[in-house]
Design a protein around this motif. Structure first.
Motif, PDB file in Angstrom:
ATOM      1  N   ALA A  31      -1.067   8.161  -0.939  1.00 30.96           N
ATOM      2  CA  ALA A  31      -2.242   9.148  -0.307  1.00 30.96           C
ATOM      3  C   ALA A  31      -3.320   8.527  -0.109  1.00 30.96           C
ATOM      4  CB  ALA A  31      -2.523  10.329  -1.289  1.00 30.96           C
ATOM      5  N   ASP A  32      -4.111   7.360  -0.715  1.00 27.65           N
ATOM      6  CA  ASP A  32      -5.119   6.555  -0.394  1.00 27.65           C
ATOM      7  C   ASP A  32      -4.980   5.144   0.027  1.00 27.65           C
ATOM      8  OD1 ASP A  32      -4.428   5.979  -2.859  1.00 27.65           O
ATOM      9  OD2 ASP A  32      -6.359   5.907  -3.904  1.00 27.65           O
ATOM     10  N   LYS A  33      -3.569   4.925   0.198  1.00 29.79           N
ATOM     11  CA  LYS A  33      -3.531   3.436   0.621  1.00 29.79           C
ATOM     12  C   LYS A  33      -3.394   3.099   1.980  1.00 29.79           C
ATOM     13  CE  LYS A  33      -2.689   3.180  -3.994  1.00 29.79           C
ATOM     14  NZ  LYS A  33      -3.673   2.795  -4.829  1.00 29.79           N
ATOM     15  N   LEU A  54       3.181   8.908   7.351  1.00 35.62           N
ATOM     16  CA  LEU A  54       1.874   8.566   7.076  1.00 35.62           C
ATOM     17  C   LEU A  54       1.542   7.727   7.993  1.00 35.62           C
ATOM     18  CD1 LEU A  54      -0.274   9.452   4.643  1.00 35.62           C
ATOM     19  CD2 LEU A  54       0.640   7.536   3.357  1.00 35.62           C
ATOM     20  N   LEU A  55       0.777   7.717   9.118  1.00 35.30           N
ATOM     21  CA  LEU A  55       0.686   6.989  10.379  1.00 35.30           C
ATOM     22  C   LEU A  55      -0.618   5.919   9.910  1.00 35.30           C
ATOM     23  CD1 LEU A  55       1.166   9.366  13.467  1.00 35.30           C
ATOM     24  CD2 LEU A  55       2.679   7.755  12.521  1.00 35.30           C
ATOM     25  N   ARG A  56      -1.384   6.227   9.136  1.00 39.05           N
ATOM     26  CA  ARG A  56      -2.461   5.403   8.929  1.00 39.05           C
ATOM     27  C   ARG A  56      -2.151   4.287   7.737  1.00 39.05           C
ATOM     28  NH1 ARG A  56      -3.686   6.250   3.788  1.00 39.05           N
ATOM     29  NH2 ARG A  56      -4.039   8.561   2.911  1.00 39.05           N
ATOM     30  N   LEU A  57      -0.866   4.275   7.331  1.00 38.88           N
ATOM     31  CA  LEU A  57      -0.474   3.294   6.427  1.00 38.88           C
ATOM     32  C   LEU A  57       0.445   2.165   7.030  1.00 38.88           C
ATOM     33  CD1 LEU A  57       0.020   2.480   3.329  1.00 38.88           C
ATOM     34  CD2 LEU A  57       2.135   3.630   3.365  1.00 38.88           C
ATOM     35  N   SER A  58      -0.343   0.885   7.086  1.00 35.48           N
ATOM     36  CA  SER A  58       0.288  -0.043   7.730  1.00 35.48           C
ATOM     37  C   SER A  58       1.528  -0.406   6.911  1.00 35.48           C
ATOM     38  CB  SER A  58      -0.805  -1.437   7.730  1.00 35.48           C
ATOM     39  OG  SER A  58       0.087  -2.497   8.317  1.00 35.48           O
ATOM     40  N   TRP A  59       2.888  -0.565   7.498  1.00 34.97           N
ATOM     41  CA  TRP A  59       4.052  -1.100   6.512  1.00 34.97           C
ATOM     42  C   TRP A  59       4.566  -2.325   7.421  1.00 34.97           C
ATOM     43  CZ3 TRP A  59       6.407   3.195   3.522  1.00 34.97           C
ATOM     44  CH2 TRP A  59       7.609   2.775   2.886  1.00 34.97           C
ATOM     45  N   GLN A  60       4.455  -3.051   6.362  1.00 30.50           N
ATOM     46  CA  GLN A  60       5.253  -4.562   6.442  1.00 30.50           C
ATOM     47  C   GLN A  60       6.769  -4.506   5.917  1.00 30.50           C
ATOM     48  OE1 GLN A  60       3.672  -7.569   8.428  1.00 30.50           O
ATOM     49  NE2 GLN A  60       5.936  -7.537   8.340  1.00 30.50           N
ATOM     50  N   PHE A 102      -1.557  -6.435  -0.433  1.00 29.06           N
ATOM     51  CA  PHE A 102      -1.285  -5.279  -0.168  1.00 29.06           C
ATOM     52  C   PHE A 102      -1.746  -4.155  -1.345  1.00 29.06           C
ATOM     53  CE2 PHE A 102       1.538  -7.977   2.322  1.00 29.06           C
ATOM     54  CZ  PHE A 102       1.606  -7.502   3.482  1.00 29.06           C
ATOM     55  N   ASP A 103      -1.827  -3.092  -0.681  1.00 35.45           N
ATOM     56  CA  ASP A 103      -2.131  -2.007  -1.787  1.00 35.45           C
ATOM     57  C   ASP A 103      -0.925  -1.530  -2.571  1.00 35.45           C
ATOM     58  OD1 ASP A 103      -4.870  -1.798  -0.700  1.00 35.45           O
ATOM     59  OD2 ASP A 103      -4.294  -0.383   0.906  1.00 35.45           O
ATOM     60  N   VAL A 104       0.248  -1.616  -2.048  1.00 32.71           N
ATOM     61  CA  VAL A 104       1.316  -1.178  -2.435  1.00 32.71           C
ATOM     62  C   VAL A 104       2.818  -2.124  -2.018  1.00 32.71           C
ATOM     63  CG1 VAL A 104       3.412   0.712  -2.325  1.00 32.71           C
ATOM     64  CG2 VAL A 104       1.018   1.311  -2.148  1.00 32.71           C
ATOM     65  N   ILE A 105       3.393  -2.440  -2.857  1.00 36.50           N
ATOM     66  CA  ILE A 105       4.630  -3.315  -2.928  1.00 36.50           C
ATOM     67  C   ILE A 105       5.822  -2.334  -3.150  1.00 36.50           C
ATOM     68  CG2 ILE A 105       6.026  -5.299  -3.197  1.00 36.50           C
ATOM     69  CD1 ILE A 105       3.476  -6.685  -3.876  1.00 36.50           C
ATOM     70  N   TYR A 106       6.913  -2.180  -2.243  1.00 37.78           N
ATOM     71  CA  TYR A 106       7.566  -1.230  -2.538  1.00 37.78           C
ATOM     72  C   TYR A 106       9.248  -1.845  -1.946  1.00 37.78           C
ATOM     73  CZ  TYR A 106      11.047   2.568  -0.916  1.00 37.78           C
ATOM     74  OH  TYR A 106      12.177   3.432  -0.805  1.00 37.78           O
ATOM     75  N   THR A 107      10.339  -1.322  -2.897  1.00 35.56           N
ATOM     76  CA  THR A 107      11.554  -1.766  -2.772  1.00 35.56           C
ATOM     77  C   THR A 107      12.399  -0.824  -3.249  1.00 35.56           C
ATOM     78  OG1 THR A 107      13.212  -3.919  -2.857  1.00 35.56           O
ATOM     79  CG2 THR A 107      11.967  -3.271  -4.760  1.00 35.56           C
ATOM     80  N   ALA A 108      13.610  -0.693  -2.431  1.00 38.98           N
ATOM     81  CA  ALA A 108      14.850   0.101  -2.838  1.00 38.98           C
ATOM     82  C   ALA A 108      16.089  -0.494  -2.975  1.00 38.98           C
ATOM     83  CB  ALA A 108      14.707   1.276  -2.081  1.00 38.98           C
ATOM     84  N   ALA A 130      -0.574  -9.290  -3.978  1.00 38.62           N
ATOM     85  CA  ALA A 130      -1.078  -8.237  -4.775  1.00 38.62           C
ATOM     86  C   ALA A 130      -2.493  -8.466  -4.984  1.00 38.62           C
ATOM     87  CB  ALA A 130      -0.412  -7.846  -6.194  1.00 38.62           C
ATOM     88  N   LYS A 131      -3.235  -7.353  -5.685  1.00 38.84           N
ATOM     89  CA  LYS A 131      -4.637  -7.718  -6.103  1.00 38.84           C
ATOM     90  C   LYS A 131      -4.634  -6.607  -7.281  1.00 38.84           C
ATOM     91  CE  LYS A 131      -5.723  -4.206  -2.623  1.00 38.84           C
ATOM     92  NZ  LYS A 131      -6.732  -3.805  -1.605  1.00 38.84           N
ATOM     93  N   SER A 132      -5.912  -6.677  -7.791  1.00 35.58           N
ATOM     94  CA  SER A 132      -6.106  -5.533  -8.841  1.00 35.58           C
ATOM     95  C   SER A 132      -5.893  -3.877  -8.417  1.00 35.58           C
ATOM     96  CB  SER A 132      -7.309  -5.711  -9.470  1.00 35.58           C
ATOM     97  OG  SER A 132      -7.641  -4.625 -10.508  1.00 35.58           O
ATOM     98  N   GLY A 133      -4.949  -3.616  -8.890  1.00 35.16           N
ATOM     99  CA  GLY A 133      -4.719  -2.011  -8.533  1.00 35.16           C
ATOM    100  C   GLY A 133      -3.375  -1.906  -7.684  1.00 35.16           C
ATOM    101  N   THR A 134      -3.094  -2.952  -7.163  1.00 36.58           N
ATOM    102  CA  THR A 134      -1.851  -2.988  -6.407  1.00 36.58           C
ATOM    103  C   THR A 134      -0.638  -2.105  -7.164  1.00 36.58           C
ATOM    104  OG1 THR A 134      -2.291  -4.729  -4.868  1.00 36.58           O
ATOM    105  CG2 THR A 134       0.249  -4.215  -5.236  1.00 36.58           C
ATOM    106  N   LEU A 135       0.011  -1.212  -6.361  1.00 36.53           N
ATOM    107  CA  LEU A 135       1.241  -0.591  -7.273  1.00 36.53           C
ATOM    108  C   LEU A 135       2.495  -1.288  -6.614  1.00 36.53           C
ATOM    109  CD1 LEU A 135       0.370   3.425  -6.551  1.00 36.53           C
ATOM    110  CD2 LEU A 135      -0.022   1.943  -8.579  1.00 36.53           C
ATOM    111  N   PHE A 136       3.472  -1.498  -7.536  1.00 34.85           N
ATOM    112  CA  PHE A 136       4.814  -2.088  -7.234  1.00 34.85           C
ATOM    113  C   PHE A 136       5.621  -0.572  -7.569  1.00 34.85           C
ATOM    114  CE2 PHE A 136       8.813  -3.958  -8.616  1.00 34.85           C
ATOM    115  CZ  PHE A 136       9.292  -4.360  -7.431  1.00 34.85           C
TER     116      PHE A 136
END
Length: 204
Positions: A31-33, A54-60, A102-108, A130-136
């Motif tokens: 929501a806030d990433k 979520l168009l404001r989220l930059s997805w790499q 990144f704010d988030v790192i995601y994998t499926a 990553a940084k402090s607060g980054t979600l995996f």
């Protein structure tokens, strides 16, 4: 082959089946990433679907080199403007990991496909991006207490190992230990359909 399958290179039926329920589960965490790195995008089906919500989220997107041409083609055909051109990422190669956090790192559905050595290297190298607060956030099957969570997962594990001896459903406790060693804390472990989990860790 139906029209949907024809429209995508490397089409993954499982991505089509699980994308809606995964989106509803991860939506609150995004929501806030502002930025997200996806490991092992393959067809890009998740990226194209989620990013459109979520168009404001930059997805790499990222993947190993052989998978980049079809991934790139799929993103051009189906992606939103916030889906960036995919990058090569071998998780065991420290130099491949983007230096900008990144704010988030995601994998499926990747931890059981890659070798255990690559799982270890993935967690060891992830802090580069990553940084402090980054979600995996990781989606897929896990074993708990050394046991399969279902008979279907036991059968799936046999299929994985016959296909590639380096693949296997991973023990949650072992993966969580890797996360702790990498400076992460467990934030959520959510039961998902078809005996999968959606696990969220956060960097300290």
């Amino acid at each position: 082959m139906n029209e949907l399958e024809q429209a995508w290179q490397n089409f993954a039926p499982s991505c089509e089946r699980n994308k809606a329920v995964i989106w509803q589960t991860i939506k609150p965490y995004l929501a806030d990433k502002q930025s997200l790195l996806e490991i092992g995008s393959l067809s890009g089906q998740h990226a194209c679907y989620f990013s459109g919500q979520l168009l404001r989220l930059s997805w790499q997107c990222s993947d190993i080199a052989p998978n980049l041409p079809p991934l790139t083609a799929n993103i051009k055909a189906h992606g939103s403007a916030n889906v960036l051109s995919p990058i090569e990422l071998d998780v065991a190669n420290t130099l491949h990991w983007p230096k900008t956090p990144f704010d988030v790192i995601y994998t499926a559905n990747t931890l059981h496909i890659m070798s255990w050595l690559h799982v270890i290297e993935c967690f060891a190298n992830m802090s580069v991006s990553a940084k402090s607060g980054t979600l995996f956030i990781a989606y897929g099957p896990f074993n708990f207490g050394g046991k399969y969570s279902s008979e279907s997962n036991a059968e799936f594990d046999i299929w994985l190992k016959e296909r590639d001896s380096q693949s296997a459903i991973r023990d949650f406790e072992s993966v969580d230990d890797l996360a702790k060693q990498a400076g992460m804390e467990l934030a959520a472990n959510i039961d998902m359909p078809a005996n999968n989990q959606l696990v969220v860790w956060q960097f300290n």
